[in-house]
Design a protein around this motif. Structure first.
Motif, PDB file in Angstrom:
ATOM      1  N   SER A  71      45.664  40.224  34.622  1.00 55.01           N
ATOM      2  CA  SER A  71      46.700  40.449  33.602  1.00 55.01           C
ATOM      3  C   SER A  71      47.695  39.298  33.567  1.00 55.01           C
ATOM      4  CB  SER A  71      47.443  41.755  33.900  1.00 55.01           C
ATOM      5  OG  SER A  71      46.580  42.845  33.875  1.00 55.01           O
ATOM      6  N   SER A  72      47.196  38.091  33.595  1.00 59.36           N
ATOM      7  CA  SER A  72      48.101  36.947  33.631  1.00 59.36           C
ATOM      8  C   SER A  72      48.720  36.666  32.267  1.00 59.36           C
ATOM      9  CB  SER A  72      47.368  35.709  34.138  1.00 59.36           C
ATOM     10  OG  SER A  72      46.297  35.382  33.298  1.00 59.36           O
ATOM     11  N   ARG A  73      48.178  37.236  31.209  1.00 59.84           N
ATOM     12  CA  ARG A  73      48.797  37.034  29.896  1.00 59.84           C
ATOM     13  C   ARG A  73      50.164  37.703  29.861  1.00 59.84           C
ATOM     14  NH1 ARG A  73      46.701  39.399  25.697  1.00 59.84           N
ATOM     15  NH2 ARG A  73      45.961  41.082  26.978  1.00 59.84           N
ATOM     16  N   GLU A  74      51.058  37.141  29.106  1.00 57.52           N
ATOM     17  CA  GLU A  74      52.427  37.654  29.092  1.00 57.52           C
ATOM     18  C   GLU A  74      52.549  39.054  28.505  1.00 57.52           C
ATOM     19  OE1 GLU A  74      55.498  35.039  28.056  1.00 57.52           O
ATOM     20  OE2 GLU A  74      54.851  33.601  29.566  1.00 57.52           O
ATOM     21  N   HIS A  75      51.599  39.457  27.658  1.00 57.03           N
ATOM     22  CA  HIS A  75      51.698  40.795  27.082  1.00 57.03           C
ATOM     23  C   HIS A  75      51.675  41.879  28.149  1.00 57.03           C
ATOM     24  CE1 HIS A  75      50.555  38.929  23.151  1.00 57.03           C
ATOM     25  NE2 HIS A  75      51.554  39.713  22.810  1.00 57.03           N
ATOM     26  N   ALA A  76      50.952  41.661  29.240  1.00 53.49           N
ATOM     27  CA  ALA A  76      50.884  42.663  30.303  1.00 53.49           C
ATOM     28  C   ALA A  76      52.241  42.887  30.952  1.00 53.49           C
ATOM     29  CB  ALA A  76      49.850  42.250  31.350  1.00 53.49           C
ATOM     30  N   ALA A  77      53.123  41.910  30.886  1.00 55.53           N
ATOM     31  CA  ALA A  77      54.493  42.062  31.387  1.00 55.53           C
ATOM     32  C   ALA A  77      55.454  42.475  30.270  1.00 55.53           C
ATOM     33  CB  ALA A  77      54.964  40.767  32.036  1.00 55.53           C
TER      34      ALA A  77
END
Length: 183
Positions: A71-77
């Motif tokens: 989940s390194s994409r920013e959407h996951a945060a």
């Protein structure tokens, strides 16, 4: 002018429908099914998070090992921030995801004693103690209260540096940059 990205407004709310829907709830063994701590109604994770947000009730994620892997994409945060999360408390983080959570103004915290993971139950109410004096290298304390009124506490660690603490205090890295620009 807001910029060409304005045409994507509403996009974050739509993609937040995917937040944690594959996570298995320890309480019921189901994916995408959590109980609202106030109403007792079971619902989908994003729907329950939206209800908490509408009620002004911050919430936390309790997770196991290597939380955020893949989940390194920013959407996951962005999704938990958008839906009102305050903290993610886990045994360990995937490195990039932990940094992205910090950039979004969330508190990625790890159990000082990994066994404390088993202390927390889904219906417990948690408080994070020590944020007024939040500093690099200084653990925070989680105080929990169970539905029967019994209480517990344990330490959690963080990897924030001074700059990242500033992000948290401003609500996100972008907010901190905007505040610095206004000076």
């Amino acid at each position: 002018m807001a910029g060409p990205w304005l045409k994507y407004r509403g996009h974050l709310d739509n993609i937040s429908n995917n937040m944690l829907i594959g996570a298995i709830n320890i309480e019921n063994g189901k994916a995408n099914s959590v109980k609202h701590v106030v109403t007792g109604v079971e619902g989908a994770v994003p729907d329950t998070a939206r209800a908490y947000k509408a009620e002004g009730l911050p919430w936390v994620v309790i997770g196991d090992e290597n939380y955020g892997e893949g989940s390194s994409r920013e959407h996951a945060a962005l999704e938990p921030r958008h839906l009102g999360a305050a903290a993610i408390i886990v045994r360990s983080f995937a490195r990039i995801h932990e940094t992205n959570l910090k950039k979004q103004g969330l508190l990625p915290l790890t159990f000082a004693d990994p066994k404390d993971y088993d202390t927390v139950s889904p219906q417990d109410r948690l408080s994070i103690v020590g944020l007024k004096t939040f500093a690099p290298g200084v653990p925070l304390t989680i105080e929990g209260k169970r539905p029967d009124g019994s209480t517990y506490s344990f330490k959690v660690n963080h990897t924030f540096n001074e700059n990242q603490i500033n992000w948290f205090k401003h609500g996100s890295a972008l907010n901190a940059m905007a505040a610095a620009f206004k000076k």
